[in-house]
Design a protein around this motif. Structure first.
Motif, mmCIF file in Angstrom:
data_model
loop_
_atom_site.group_PDB
_atom_site.id
_atom_site.type_symbol
_atom_site.label_atom_id
_atom_site.label_comp_id
_atom_site.label_asym_id
_atom_site.label_seq_id
_atom_site.Cartn_x
_atom_site.Cartn_y
_atom_site.Cartn_z
ATOM 1 N N PHE A 45 0.845 -1.206 0.000
ATOM 2 C CA PHE A 45 0.000 0.000 0.000
ATOM 3 C C PHE A 45 0.881 1.256 0.000
ATOM 4 C CE2 PHE A 45 -2.216 3.377 2.219
ATOM 5 C CZ PHE A 45 -3.421 3.407 1.526
ATOM 6 N N SER A 46 1.893 1.268 0.865
ATOM 7 C CA SER A 46 2.787 2.435 0.921
ATOM 8 C C SER A 46 3.487 2.617 -0.413
ATOM 9 C CB SER A 46 3.859 2.273 1.994
ATOM 10 O OG SER A 46 3.353 1.607 3.088
ATOM 11 N N SER A 184 -8.429 3.933 3.137
ATOM 12 C CA SER A 184 -7.606 4.698 2.191
ATOM 13 C C SER A 184 -6.417 5.384 2.879
ATOM 14 C CB SER A 184 -8.455 5.707 1.434
ATOM 15 O OG SER A 184 -9.211 6.430 2.353
ATOM 16 N N ALA A 185 -6.339 5.261 4.210
ATOM 17 C CA ALA A 185 -5.168 5.802 4.897
ATOM 18 C C ALA A 185 -4.187 4.688 5.271
ATOM 19 C CB ALA A 185 -5.603 6.555 6.146
ATOM 20 N N GLY A 186 -4.498 3.472 4.831
ATOM 21 C CA GLY A 186 -3.594 2.353 5.130
ATOM 22 C C GLY A 186 -3.845 1.723 6.500
ATOM 23 N N LYS A 187 -4.967 2.088 7.142
ATOM 24 C CA LYS A 187 -5.286 1.484 8.451
ATOM 25 C C LYS A 187 -6.158 0.243 8.231
ATOM 26 C CE LYS A 187 -3.304 4.408 11.225
ATOM 27 N NZ LYS A 187 -2.161 3.985 12.021
ATOM 28 N N GLU A 349 -19.898 2.154 -2.475
ATOM 29 C CA GLU A 349 -18.774 2.447 -3.371
ATOM 30 C C GLU A 349 -17.492 1.883 -2.753
ATOM 31 O OE1 GLU A 349 -18.944 3.899 -6.315
ATOM 32 O OE2 GLU A 349 -21.124 4.051 -6.046
ATOM 33 N N PRO A 350 -16.445 1.649 -3.583
ATOM 34 C CA PRO A 350 -15.181 1.186 -2.999
ATOM 35 C C PRO A 350 -14.681 2.153 -1.920
ATOM 36 C CG PRO A 350 -15.118 1.001 -5.378
ATOM 37 C CD PRO A 350 -16.393 1.727 -5.051
ATOM 38 N N ASN A 351 -14.323 1.598 -0.788
ATOM 39 C CA ASN A 351 -13.925 2.434 0.348
ATOM 40 C C ASN A 351 -12.551 2.059 0.900
ATOM 41 O OD1 ASN A 351 -15.055 -0.085 1.135
ATOM 42 N ND2 ASN A 351 -15.043 0.619 3.244
ATOM 43 N N GLY A 352 -11.952 1.015 0.345
ATOM 44 C CA GLY A 352 -10.684 0.574 0.919
ATOM 45 C C GLY A 352 -9.943 -0.342 -0.041
ATOM 46 N N TYR A 353 -8.982 -1.066 0.496
ATOM 47 C CA TYR A 353 -8.099 -1.854 -0.368
ATOM 48 C C TYR A 353 -7.962 -3.296 0.103
ATOM 49 C CZ TYR A 353 -6.870 2.678 -2.195
ATOM 50 O OH TYR A 353 -6.934 3.919 -2.785
#
Ligand code: UTP
Length: 406
Positions: A45-46, A184-187, A349-353
């Motif tokens: 992700f980073s 989306s912040a990688g948490k 909607e897509p909210n994360g990864y």
């Protein structure tokens, strides 16, 4: 490393936000899950967000095209039939995906695509394998990769349907790993107060999961030297196709990849290529206009053969690359999660990864690969969506054209 140390190391302490509200049993479950999960995936992700993802030098890789295959079909077929009759070829069905585009929570293979009769996706696959069994007089070992989310349902379905007349002892299930999902912040997100949100870690981990589950012992004990790895959703595909198996062996390759000629230069499929001299796949969005229009001496486009997720791997070659770490791909998706106030949210909607390893990265670790052209209308009917492109509708049309009664 225990769970708390791990969370500090990866800056994911939010996962214990509701810890005090959990029962002792739930607490232990959560800590156990955290200890087992691979948080190293978060590095991908980073990397994605710092723009560090890079590709090597992409050059063309020519395919074995239909006329060349036709010219040597008898020789290829004979070599393939020999390997199959000697039991040297097994099949790996990749069925660990969530099939979200199809919009059902059930395993994709239990989808009934019949119209006047029942015809399930898993049944189509078994029927396709049975075609080769009839030709060779030899059963093929089928290894089915599931995930934690669909393992029980998949096994129950096969049992209920009596394995569609395939001998049960030739069907073995194994589970793939799960990876954490992040915002989306990688948490990393929570799915419930006592459970981390996870998803299957992509189809690229099939060989590692085969080892972790111990099923590799069955592969070895049966003298299987080649594994035909294929997706659950292509109902027309030929499995353990003798000519394909034979061509890969005769041409002395470690991997074979079935490919189809692209419909249009802009078709959205991954295309076989070389990357820094190793076989690889370039995605449609990575093709520059210049690459798309590049032609060979015969005037044919050189990036013209799309992969259909049907590969033949040499077991001894895969074993050599098993300690190499496959990269994780970061995919934006809809991920159900607990919000700040502890409410469960199912996003529209897509909210994360999600993090996925892909089979195509295994190809890149191989020394060489044979792209083997097949006729699209006869071998490629993927079911990704309910309607439109690559859908139940389009697959039904293709099945009918190939004489399959629906
Ligand atoms: P897709 O990339 O089409 O994903 O999988 P999917 O999960 O089935 O469908 P969507 O994207 O959610 O709609 C291609 C093949 O790889 C398998 C699938 O089961 C399918 O056969 N796969 C995918 C796995 O086995 N594991 C995974 O983690 C992902």
């Amino acid at each position: 490393m225990d769970a708390r140390e791990k969370l500090v190391k990866y800056h994911q302490e939010q996962l214990l936000k509701y810890f005090d509200e959990l029962s002792e049993e739930e607490r232990q479950e959560l800590l156990k899950q955290i200890e087992a999960l691979d948080f190293d995936v978060l590095a991908a992700f980073s990397k994605k967000h710092s723009g560090e993802e890079t590709r090597g030098k992409i050059t063309p890789l020519s395919a074995l095209e239909l006329p060349a295959i036709q010219a040597r079909r008898d020789e290829y077929k004979r070599a393939g039939l020999d390997a199959l009759k000697e039991g040297k070829v097994g099949a790996i069905l990749l069925a660990g995906g969530m099939g979200t585009r199809l919009g059902s929570n059930a395993p994709k293979g239990v989808y009934n695509i019949g119209i006047t009769r029942e015809l399930y996706i898993f049944e189509c696959i078994i029927n396709n394998i049975l075609d080769v069994v009839k030709e060779t007089g030899t059963y093929i070992h089928l290894f089915v990769m599931t995930s934690e989310l669909n393992d029980e349902d998949t096994k129950r379905f096969f049992k209920e349907k009596d394995y569609f007349n395939y001998p049960e002892e030739y069907v073995t299930f194994f589970k793939q790993e799960m990876a954490p999902c992040c915002d989306s912040a990688g948490k990393v997100l929570l799915e419930h107060k006592g459970k981390v949100a996870t998803s299957p870690n992509g189809n690229g981990g099939w060989f590692l999961s085969l080892i972790k589950s111990g099923v590799i012992d069955k592969v070895k004990a049966n003298g299987i030297e080649w594994l035909n790895v294929f997706a659950v959703d292509n109902v027309l595909q030929r499995i353990c196709d003798p000519a394909f198996v034979g061509a890969t062996i005769v041409e002395g390759k470690e991997v074979g990849a079935k490919v189809v000629r692209k419909n249009t230069p802009d078709e959205r499929v991954g295309v076989m290529c070389l990357e820094d001299g190793h076989p690889s796949i370039v995605e449609y969005y990575e093709l520059t206009d210049a690459m798309r229009d590049e032609k060979d001496e015969k005037g044919e486009r050189v990036y013209n053969f799309g992969v259909i997720l049907n590969y033949l791997f040499k077991v001894s070659s895969v074993e050599k690359i098993v300690n190499e770490k496959l990269p994780y791909h970061v995919v934006k998706k809809k991920i159900p999660y607990l919000d700040d106030k502890g409410n469960f949210v199912e996003p529209e909607e897509p909210n994360g990864y999600k993090f996925e390893q892909l089979v195509l990265d295994m190809i890149h670790l191989s020394e060489n690969c044979l792209p083997f052209e097949v006729v699209r209308e006869r071998e490629f009917a993927p079911i990704k969506n309910k309607t439109g492109v690559d859908s139940v509708e389009s697959a039904r049309e293709l099945l009918k054209k190939n004489g399959v009664e629906l």
